[in-house]
Design a protein around this motif. Structure first.
Motif, PDB file in Angstrom:
ATOM      1  N   LEU A  55       0.829  -1.209   0.000  1.00  0.00           N
ATOM      2  CA  LEU A  55       0.000   0.000   0.000  1.00  0.00           C
ATOM      3  C   LEU A  55       0.861   1.256   0.000  1.00  0.00           C
ATOM      4  O   LEU A  55       0.503   2.250  -0.643  1.00  0.00           O
ATOM      5  N   THR A  60      -3.197   3.451  -3.208  1.00  0.00           N
ATOM      6  CA  THR A  60      -4.489   2.816  -2.976  1.00  0.00           C
ATOM      7  C   THR A  60      -4.557   1.526  -3.788  1.00  0.00           C
ATOM      8  O   THR A  60      -3.866   1.379  -4.794  1.00  0.00           O
ATOM      9  N   CYS A  61      -5.429   0.635  -3.328  1.00  0.00           N
ATOM     10  CA  CYS A  61      -5.553  -0.648  -4.018  1.00  0.00           C
ATOM     11  C   CYS A  61      -6.818  -1.338  -3.521  1.00  0.00           C
ATOM     12  O   CYS A  61      -7.168  -1.202  -2.348  1.00  0.00           O
ATOM     13  N   SER A  62      -7.491  -2.070  -4.390  1.00  0.00           N
ATOM     14  CA  SER A  62      -8.626  -2.876  -3.936  1.00  0.00           C
ATOM     15  C   SER A  62      -8.078  -4.053  -3.127  1.00  0.00           C
ATOM     16  O   SER A  62      -6.922  -4.464  -3.300  1.00  0.00           O
ATOM     17  N   GLN A  63      -8.902  -4.600  -2.271  1.00  0.00           N
ATOM     18  CA  GLN A  63      -8.474  -5.737  -1.453  1.00  0.00           C
ATOM     19  C   GLN A  63      -8.161  -6.944  -2.333  1.00  0.00           C
ATOM     20  O   GLN A  63      -7.186  -7.655  -2.092  1.00  0.00           O
ATOM     21  N   LEU A  66      -4.846  -6.346  -3.967  1.00  0.00           N
ATOM     22  CA  LEU A  66      -3.816  -6.405  -2.935  1.00  0.00           C
ATOM     23  C   LEU A  66      -3.453  -7.855  -2.617  1.00  0.00           C
ATOM     24  O   LEU A  66      -2.276  -8.189  -2.464  1.00  0.00           O
ATOM     25  N   THR A  92     -10.329   2.725   4.466  1.00  0.00           N
ATOM     26  CA  THR A  92     -10.978   2.463   3.179  1.00  0.00           C
ATOM     27  C   THR A  92     -11.765   3.683   2.741  1.00  0.00           C
ATOM     28  O   THR A  92     -12.146   4.520   3.568  1.00  0.00           O
ATOM     29  N   ASP A  95     -13.999   3.685  -4.274  1.00  0.00           N
ATOM     30  CA  ASP A  95     -13.157   3.856  -5.461  1.00  0.00           C
ATOM     31  C   ASP A  95     -13.726   5.004  -6.288  1.00  0.00           C
ATOM     32  O   ASP A  95     -14.935   5.063  -6.520  1.00  0.00           O
ATOM     33  N   ARG A 101     -17.120  -0.189  -5.152  1.00  0.00           N
ATOM     34  CA  ARG A 101     -15.922  -0.890  -4.677  1.00  0.00           C
ATOM     35  C   ARG A 101     -15.163   0.015  -3.704  1.00  0.00           C
ATOM     36  O   ARG A 101     -15.085   1.221  -3.884  1.00  0.00           O
ATOM     37  N   VAL A 103     -11.522   0.976  -1.867  1.00  0.00           N
ATOM     38  CA  VAL A 103     -10.071   0.864  -2.001  1.00  0.00           C
ATOM     39  C   VAL A 103      -9.451   1.054  -0.627  1.00  0.00           C
ATOM     40  O   VAL A 103      -9.999   1.722   0.244  1.00  0.00           O
ATOM     41  N   PHE A 105      -6.061   2.120   1.757  1.00  0.00           N
ATOM     42  CA  PHE A 105      -4.890   2.991   1.766  1.00  0.00           C
ATOM     43  C   PHE A 105      -4.365   3.076   3.194  1.00  0.00           C
ATOM     44  O   PHE A 105      -5.078   2.755   4.148  1.00  0.00           O
TER      45      PHE A 105
END
Length: 148
Positions: A55, A60-63, A66, A92, A95, A101, A103, A105
């Motif tokens: 991270l 940021t990233c979706s679970q 990730l 979270t 998005d 969704r 994301v 961080f």
């Protein structure tokens, strides 16, 4: 023949656990994990650190993504994220491209922890590879990446 003497087929008799790649890799990982726990001392597992580090790298990233990027299955990454969220290290938000969704961080606390421990984590890698000279380290990492 005593009752505990078992005659193995020739192929099985040649199998020595201590010479098997998976067994050796597990032992090396156990050594690395012990060094990690000793050096970081923040009640973080290597998988939790992997999530924080990824991270920090991505922002940021979706679970789901990730989990793929840290080589964790869905259930494992879910548990890791839940524990880090409870500790206030991850947050979270929806998005921006798909409001359905979420994301992930790093929270400010997560950013601070990562900044404080990144050099220590780098040192753990150095300590893990310490028995090897520079050429051997480079070769090992190259070969392991090839096997990945």
């Amino acid at each position: 023949m005593a009752e505990f003497d078992i005659k193995l087929p020739d192929a099985a008799a040649d199998y020595v656990l201590d010479d098997q790649v998976g067994f050796i890799l597990r032992q090396v990982y156990q050594r690395h994990a012990a060094l990690f726990a000793e050096q970081l001392g923040e009640d973080l597992t290597p998988m939790q650190w992997a999530v924080l580090a990824k991270l920090a790298e991505l922002g940021t990233c979706s679970q789901n993504m990730l989990g793929r990027l840290t080589a964790m299955d869905v259930a494992t990454v879910k548990g890791v994220v839940e524990r880090l969220t409870r500790r206030g290290l991850i947050e979270t938000r929806p998005d921006a491209d798909d409001r359905r969704r979420l994301v992930l961080f790093l929270s400010p606390e997560g950013q601070d922890l990562y900044a404080r421990l990144a050099a220590v984590a780098r040192q753990v890698s150095h300590l893990t590879l310490e028995p090897l000279d520079k050429t051997e380290r480079h070769a090992l990492l190259g070969l392991l990446k090839k096997l990945r």
